[in-house]
Write a protein that holds these residues in place. Structure first.
Motif, PDB file in Angstrom:
ATOM      1  N   LEU A 156       0.807  -1.218   0.000  1.00  0.00           N
ATOM      2  CA  LEU A 156       0.000   0.000   0.000  1.00  0.00           C
ATOM      3  C   LEU A 156       0.841   1.269   0.000  1.00  0.00           C
ATOM      4  N   TYR A 157       1.990   1.219   0.688  1.00  0.00           N
ATOM      5  CA  TYR A 157       2.740   2.456   0.905  1.00  0.00           C
ATOM      6  C   TYR A 157       4.230   2.368   0.560  1.00  0.00           C
ATOM      7  N   GLY A 158       4.718   1.161   0.270  1.00  0.00           N
ATOM      8  CA  GLY A 158       6.124   1.006  -0.097  1.00  0.00           C
ATOM      9  C   GLY A 158       7.019   0.717   1.097  1.00  0.00           C
ATOM     10  N   ASN A 159       8.132   0.033   0.842  1.00  0.00           N
ATOM     11  CA  ASN A 159       9.110  -0.257   1.883  1.00  0.00           C
ATOM     12  C   ASN A 159      10.443  -0.580   1.215  1.00  0.00           C
ATOM     13  N   PHE A 160      11.501  -0.038   1.718  1.00  0.00           N
ATOM     14  CA  PHE A 160      12.835  -0.208   1.140  1.00  0.00           C
ATOM     15  C   PHE A 160      13.207  -1.697   1.092  1.00  0.00           C
ATOM     16  N   GLY A 161      13.697  -2.144  -0.046  1.00  0.00           N
ATOM     17  CA  GLY A 161      14.203  -3.497  -0.174  1.00  0.00           C
ATOM     18  C   GLY A 161      13.154  -4.564  -0.422  1.00  0.00           C
ATOM     19  N   GLN A 162      11.926  -4.152  -0.753  1.00  0.00           N
ATOM     20  CA  GLN A 162      10.853  -5.130  -0.943  1.00  0.00           C
ATOM     21  C   GLN A 162      10.064  -4.866  -2.231  1.00  0.00           C
ATOM     22  N   ALA A 163      10.767  -4.625  -3.327  1.00  0.00           N
ATOM     23  CA  ALA A 163      10.088  -4.327  -4.590  1.00  0.00           C
ATOM     24  C   ALA A 163       9.222  -5.503  -5.039  1.00  0.00           C
ATOM     25  N   ASN A 164       9.741  -6.721  -4.923  1.00  0.00           N
ATOM     26  CA  ASN A 164       8.975  -7.906  -5.347  1.00  0.00           C
ATOM     27  C   ASN A 164       7.744  -8.112  -4.461  1.00  0.00           C
ATOM     28  N   TYR A 165       7.939  -8.030  -3.165  1.00  0.00           N
ATOM     29  CA  TYR A 165       6.855  -8.226  -2.195  1.00  0.00           C
ATOM     30  C   TYR A 165       5.794  -7.137  -2.337  1.00  0.00           C
ATOM     31  N   GLY A 166       6.247  -5.887  -2.475  1.00  0.00           N
ATOM     32  CA  GLY A 166       5.310  -4.778  -2.622  1.00  0.00           C
ATOM     33  C   GLY A 166       4.481  -4.869  -3.889  1.00  0.00           C
ATOM     34  N   ALA A 167       5.125  -5.269  -4.989  1.00  0.00           N
ATOM     35  CA  ALA A 167       4.405  -5.406  -6.259  1.00  0.00           C
ATOM     36  C   ALA A 167       3.328  -6.481  -6.150  1.00  0.00           C
ATOM     37  N   ALA A 168       3.670  -7.605  -5.541  1.00  0.00           N
ATOM     38  CA  ALA A 168       2.703  -8.695  -5.385  1.00  0.00           C
ATOM     39  C   ALA A 168       1.552  -8.282  -4.482  1.00  0.00           C
ATOM     40  N   LYS A 169       1.879  -7.600  -3.400  1.00  0.00           N
ATOM     41  CA  LYS A 169       0.852  -7.262  -2.415  1.00  0.00           C
ATOM     42  C   LYS A 169      -0.129  -6.207  -2.922  1.00  0.00           C
ATOM     43  N   LEU A 170       0.335  -5.250  -3.700  1.00  0.00           N
ATOM     44  CA  LEU A 170      -0.607  -4.276  -4.251  1.00  0.00           C
ATOM     45  C   LEU A 170      -1.429  -4.902  -5.370  1.00  0.00           C
ATOM     46  N   ALA A 171      -0.846  -5.837  -6.104  1.00  0.00           N
ATOM     47  CA  ALA A 171      -1.600  -6.536  -7.147  1.00  0.00           C
ATOM     48  C   ALA A 171      -2.800  -7.256  -6.553  1.00  0.00           C
ATOM     49  N   LEU A 172      -2.669  -7.757  -5.338  1.00  0.00           N
ATOM     50  CA  LEU A 172      -3.779  -8.456  -4.684  1.00  0.00           C
ATOM     51  C   LEU A 172      -4.934  -7.521  -4.371  1.00  0.00           C
ATOM     52  N   VAL A 173      -4.642  -6.257  -4.134  1.00  0.00           N
ATOM     53  CA  VAL A 173      -5.719  -5.275  -3.922  1.00  0.00           C
ATOM     54  C   VAL A 173      -6.509  -5.100  -5.212  1.00  0.00           C
ATOM     55  N   GLY A 174      -5.810  -4.994  -6.333  1.00  0.00           N
ATOM     56  CA  GLY A 174      -6.498  -4.887  -7.615  1.00  0.00           C
ATOM     57  C   GLY A 174      -7.330  -6.113  -7.919  1.00  0.00           C
ATOM     58  N   LEU A 175      -6.811  -7.293  -7.584  1.00  0.00           N
ATOM     59  CA  LEU A 175      -7.559  -8.530  -7.773  1.00  0.00           C
ATOM     60  C   LEU A 175      -8.827  -8.511  -6.927  1.00  0.00           C
ATOM     61  N   MET A 176      -8.693  -8.128  -5.674  1.00  0.00           N
ATOM     62  CA  MET A 176      -9.842  -8.058  -4.780  1.00  0.00           C
ATOM     63  C   MET A 176     -10.910  -7.122  -5.306  1.00  0.00           C
ATOM     64  N   LYS A 177     -10.515  -5.960  -5.800  1.00  0.00           N
ATOM     65  CA  LYS A 177     -11.494  -4.969  -6.227  1.00  0.00           C
ATOM     66  C   LYS A 177     -12.351  -5.470  -7.393  1.00  0.00           C
ATOM     67  N   THR A 178     -11.757  -6.164  -8.329  1.00  0.00           N
ATOM     68  CA  THR A 178     -12.529  -6.700  -9.450  1.00  0.00           C
ATOM     69  C   THR A 178     -13.364  -7.907  -9.021  1.00  0.00           C
ATOM     70  N   LEU A 179     -12.795  -8.805  -8.229  1.00  0.00           N
ATOM     71  CA  LEU A 179     -13.554  -9.981  -7.798  1.00  0.00           C
ATOM     72  C   LEU A 179     -14.723  -9.601  -6.896  1.00  0.00           C
ATOM     73  N   ALA A 180     -14.574  -8.536  -6.113  1.00  0.00           N
ATOM     74  CA  ALA A 180     -15.690  -8.085  -5.280  1.00  0.00           C
ATOM     75  C   ALA A 180     -16.874  -7.673  -6.145  1.00  0.00           C
ATOM     76  N   LEU A 181     -16.584  -7.033  -7.279  1.00  0.00           N
ATOM     77  CA  LEU A 181     -17.651  -6.645  -8.208  1.00  0.00           C
ATOM     78  C   LEU A 181     -18.273  -7.869  -8.873  1.00  0.00           C
ATOM     79  N   GLU A 182     -17.436  -8.803  -9.312  1.00  0.00           N
ATOM     80  CA  GLU A 182     -17.935  -9.982 -10.024  1.00  0.00           C
ATOM     81  C   GLU A 182     -18.657 -10.967  -9.101  1.00  0.00           C
ATOM     82  N   GLY A 183     -18.280 -10.973  -7.839  1.00  0.00           N
ATOM     83  CA  GLY A 183     -18.887 -11.926  -6.917  1.00  0.00           C
ATOM     84  C   GLY A 183     -20.131 -11.427  -6.218  1.00  0.00           C
ATOM     85  N   ALA A 184     -20.408 -10.135  -6.307  1.00  0.00           N
ATOM     86  CA  ALA A 184     -21.474  -9.523  -5.506  1.00  0.00           C
ATOM     87  C   ALA A 184     -22.834 -10.188  -5.691  1.00  0.00           C
ATOM     88  N   LYS A 185     -23.250 -10.422  -6.920  1.00  0.00           N
ATOM     89  CA  LYS A 185     -24.598 -10.956  -7.143  1.00  0.00           C
ATOM     90  C   LYS A 185     -24.716 -12.428  -6.759  1.00  0.00           C
TER      91      LYS A 185
END
Length: 298
Positions: A156-185
């Motif tokens: 969400l906010y970045g941290n020194f030395g964790q480019a791989n971890y940060g990229a993966a973790k923010l990608a999961l937020v994007g995944l959640m946002k779309t799946l929340a829309l698709e799963g709602a009904k």
């Protein structure tokens, strides 16, 4: 209000220790049948053993709960699908998935190999995708599902030395946002937790005095609520050490330019105005953001 999981079946990945173990124990105490999934590898993802998962299962059965151990790697789709099939055969349904499994390979970006980057992305992002894909249709068919992604303050906010971890973790937020829309009904709710806890993953990232206040049990209340029947959807909660906050992806009111004003120089001159957070918005989806941009078109 008492939150119960009687009759529910939950899969918790990375549940052989730390946060996953704490989630599994709490869910089981509240009546859920729990799949304790853990590859049993080291913090960097190497090695494998079922002993950690079985130890948690033994804890659950000792207090009268029902659980099963599973050693599938979340990066192995065939193994994940087999796990889901076994759970469905034994208990008939899957109501909850907590995507908690993760590894660390921290280095500054200049020293990080592409293998270190891909491996962390595979476990955190694709591991969550694999597990979610394996239960998605079942949850839609039964018109009930609760899925929890795990992001991080690094994502969400970045941290020194964790480019791989940060990229993966923010990608999961994007995944959640779309799946929340698709799963709602279909009554499939998808949320995200950003935990801050003293675990094997963080033991050398925080000072001892802080670690003492950041046990996994301080994250459990927020995570368990987000997979309960009463859970909202499309929510990000930060939790740890007794603090619980909600994180948002926001949008400033910005500016709207005429055709004659559309230059980089205009953006530079009015950047402070573009950045002003007064009255900022939280769009419900990408289309809402686009409509906001177009609403002031000149």
């Amino acid at each position: 209000m008492s939150i119960s999981f009687e009759g529910r079946v939950a899969i918790v990945t990375g549940a052989g220790g730390g946060l996953g173990r704490a989630y599994a124990l709490d869910l089981a105490r509240r009546g859920a049948k729990v799949v304790v999934n853990d590859l049993g590898g080291a913090r960097d993802g190497s090695g494998a053993s079922l002993s950690a998962a079985q130890a948690v299962v033994d804890e659950i059965t000792a207090f009268g709960g029902e659980a099963m151990a599973n050693g599938a790697s979340v990066t192995d789709m065939a193994a994940v699908e087999k796990m889901v099939a076994n759970v469905k055969e034994r208990w008939g349904r899957i109501d909850i998935l907590i995507n908690n499994a993760g590894i660390l390979r921290d280095k500054t970006f200049v020293k990080m190999t592409l293998d270190d980057f891909r491996t962390v992305m595979d476990v955190h992002l694709m591991g969550s995708v694999n597990c979610t894909k394996a239960v998605w249709e079942l949850m839609r068919e039964q018109a009930y599902g609760r899925i929890l992604m795990t992001t991080s303050s690094t994502g969400l906010y970045g941290n020194f030395g964790q480019a791989n971890y940060g990229a993966a973790k923010l990608a999961l937020v994007g995944l959640m946002k779309t799946l929340a829309l698709e799963g709602a009904k279909h009554n499939v709710h998808v949320n995200t937790i950003a935990p801050l806890a003293a675990t094997r993953m963080t033991e050398d990232l925080m000072p001892p005095a802080m670690l003492e206040k950041m046990g996994p049990e301080t994250v459990v209340p927020a995570s368990v609520y987000l997979v309960s029947e009463e859970a909202p959807t499309n929510v990000i909660l930060n939790a740890g050490g007794g603090g619980i906050e909600r994180a948002y992806v926001t949008l400033t009111r910005g500016i709207h330019l005429s055709a004659e004003e559309m230059t980089a120089e205009t953006v530079a001159a009015r950047f402070a105005e573009i950045s002003d957070r007064t009255g900022e918005l939280v769009p419900d989806n990408g289309s809402a953001q686009a409509q906001t941009a177009l609403a002031g078109a000149r």
